[in-house]
Design a protein around this motif. Structure first.
Motif, mmCIF file in Angstrom:
data_model
loop_
_atom_site.group_PDB
_atom_site.id
_atom_site.type_symbol
_atom_site.label_atom_id
_atom_site.label_comp_id
_atom_site.label_asym_id
_atom_site.label_seq_id
_atom_site.Cartn_x
_atom_site.Cartn_y
_atom_site.Cartn_z
ATOM 1 N N TYR A 35 23.728 117.524 9.100
ATOM 2 C CA TYR A 35 23.782 116.159 8.598
ATOM 3 C C TYR A 35 23.185 115.198 9.604
ATOM 4 O O TYR A 35 23.166 115.435 10.800
ATOM 5 C CB TYR A 35 25.208 115.755 8.215
ATOM 6 C CG TYR A 35 26.263 116.017 9.258
ATOM 7 C CD1 TYR A 35 26.649 115.029 10.157
ATOM 8 C CD2 TYR A 35 26.889 117.265 9.327
ATOM 9 C CE1 TYR A 35 27.629 115.272 11.097
ATOM 10 C CE2 TYR A 35 27.873 117.509 10.268
ATOM 11 C CZ TYR A 35 28.239 116.510 11.151
ATOM 12 O OH TYR A 35 29.207 116.763 12.086
ATOM 13 N N GLU A 55 16.562 122.977 -0.427
ATOM 14 C CA GLU A 55 17.605 122.135 0.155
ATOM 15 C C GLU A 55 18.266 121.265 -0.907
ATOM 16 O O GLU A 55 17.639 120.898 -1.902
ATOM 17 C CB GLU A 55 17.024 121.216 1.229
ATOM 18 C CG GLU A 55 16.513 121.947 2.446
ATOM 19 C CD GLU A 55 15.945 121.019 3.493
ATOM 20 O OE1 GLU A 55 15.959 121.424 4.663
ATOM 21 O OE2 GLU A 55 15.493 119.907 3.155
ATOM 22 N N LEU A 57 20.213 117.600 -0.764
ATOM 23 C CA LEU A 57 20.547 116.437 0.055
ATOM 24 C C LEU A 57 21.604 115.615 -0.665
ATOM 25 O O LEU A 57 21.496 115.383 -1.883
ATOM 26 C CB LEU A 57 19.315 115.562 0.294
ATOM 27 C CG LEU A 57 18.364 115.965 1.421
ATOM 28 C CD1 LEU A 57 17.733 117.314 1.183
ATOM 29 C CD2 LEU A 57 17.293 114.912 1.601
ATOM 30 N N SER A 59 24.115 112.020 -0.104
ATOM 31 C CA SER A 59 24.508 110.859 0.684
ATOM 32 C C SER A 59 26.027 110.827 0.726
ATOM 33 O O SER A 59 26.678 110.462 -0.253
ATOM 34 C CB SER A 59 23.970 109.570 0.054
ATOM 35 O OG SER A 59 24.469 108.462 0.763
ATOM 36 N N VAL A 66 14.643 108.990 -0.520
ATOM 37 C CA VAL A 66 13.901 110.218 -0.260
ATOM 38 C C VAL A 66 12.566 110.083 -0.986
ATOM 39 O O VAL A 66 12.533 109.939 -2.213
ATOM 40 C CB VAL A 66 14.655 111.467 -0.760
ATOM 41 C CG1 VAL A 66 13.884 112.732 -0.389
ATOM 42 C CG2 VAL A 66 16.074 111.506 -0.204
ATOM 43 N N ARG A 94 8.792 115.839 1.991
ATOM 44 C CA ARG A 94 9.860 114.860 1.875
ATOM 45 C C ARG A 94 9.924 113.986 3.109
ATOM 46 O O ARG A 94 9.679 114.429 4.227
ATOM 47 C CB ARG A 94 11.203 115.533 1.610
ATOM 48 C CG ARG A 94 11.971 116.069 2.804
ATOM 49 C CD ARG A 94 11.525 117.374 3.434
ATOM 50 N NE ARG A 94 11.162 118.418 2.524
ATOM 51 C CZ ARG A 94 11.988 119.268 1.959
ATOM 52 N NH1 ARG A 94 13.239 119.251 2.282
ATOM 53 N NH2 ARG A 94 11.559 120.170 1.130
ATOM 54 N N LEU A 96 12.508 110.650 4.597
ATOM 55 C CA LEU A 96 13.727 109.870 4.399
ATOM 56 C C LEU A 96 13.549 108.529 5.086
ATOM 57 O O LEU A 96 13.103 108.474 6.235
ATOM 58 C CB LEU A 96 14.936 110.608 4.978
ATOM 59 C CG LEU A 96 15.441 111.804 4.181
ATOM 60 C CD1 LEU A 96 14.542 113.005 4.366
ATOM 61 C CD2 LEU A 96 16.841 112.157 4.602
ATOM 62 N N CYS A 105 23.582 111.584 5.743
ATOM 63 C CA CYS A 105 22.847 112.487 4.865
ATOM 64 C C CYS A 105 23.264 113.921 5.179
ATOM 65 O O CYS A 105 23.011 114.427 6.276
ATOM 66 C CB CYS A 105 21.347 112.330 5.076
ATOM 67 S SG CYS A 105 20.348 113.553 4.193
ATOM 68 N N VAL A 107 22.809 117.902 4.409
ATOM 69 C CA VAL A 107 21.793 118.812 3.899
ATOM 70 C C VAL A 107 22.377 120.220 3.844
ATOM 71 O O VAL A 107 22.868 120.731 4.849
ATOM 72 C CB VAL A 107 20.523 118.810 4.791
ATOM 73 C CG1 VAL A 107 19.466 119.746 4.211
ATOM 74 C CG2 VAL A 107 19.973 117.401 4.946
#
Length: 131
Positions: A35, A55, A57, A59, A66, A94, A96, A105, A107
Motif C-alpha cells: 500500500y 492487480e 487497486l 482506495s 488512476v 497505469r 496514479l 492505496c 494493491v
C-alpha cells in the motif's frame, strides 16, 4: 480497454463496516499486498505496466485518480470508496495522481515482486503493444 470495477463485499455494522477480500472475490490468486500512504497531493506514482501481473487497486482512505493506457486510448478512473476495487489486467500502463490528503492505496497483486515483469519506460510499453 478491459478495466473492471469490482464490488468488495462489506458487512455493515453501527460500530463500523467490514470489507472482506477472499476466495472468488477477485479473479486471481493474491501473492503480494502493498500500500501507498503519506503521498503528497501533487505526487505522481506508478508510471509502469506489467507483462504478466494482474492487480486490484483499492482506495482505503481518501481518493486518487488512476490514469490507464492500453497503447491506443487513455482513460482516468477516480478511486474513492473502500468497497470498490479497480482490476487492472496485464499490459495496461497505469499512473496514479491527484491524491487527496490522507489517501491510502491498497494493491493486491497476482505475483511477488519481479523487476523483469515491469515495463517502466512508456516508449518501450508502446513498442511492446506493436509486437
Amino acid at each position: 480497454m478491459d478495466i473492471t470495477i469490482i464490488d468488495i463485499p462489506k458487512i455493515h455494522d453501527v460500530r463500523g463496516s467490514l470489507a472482506v477480500i477472499e476466495g472468488d472475490c477477485i479473479p486471481f490468486e493474491m501473492k503480494r499486498v502493498y500500500y501507498l500512504f503519506d503521498v503528497p497531493s501533487d505526487a505522481y506514482r506508478g508510471g509502469h505496466s506489467h507483462k504478466d501481473q494482474v492487480e486490484l487497486l483499492v482506495s482505503l482512505s481518501g481518493s486518487f485518480e488512476v490514469v490507464l493506457d492500453d497503447g491506443k486510448s487513455r482513460k482516468s478512473v477516480m478511486l474513492n470508496k473502500p468497497d470498490k476495487g479497480l482490476l487492472i489486467p496485464k499490459g495496461i500502463w497505469r499512473e496514479l495522481e491527484n491524491f487527496s490528503s490522507g489517501a491510502v492505496c491498497l494493491v493486491l497483486a497476482s505475483g511477488e515482486f519481479d523487476e523483469s515483469d515491469y515495463i517502466r519506460d512508456y516508449d518501450s510499453f508502446l513498442s511492446s503493444k506493436q509486437s
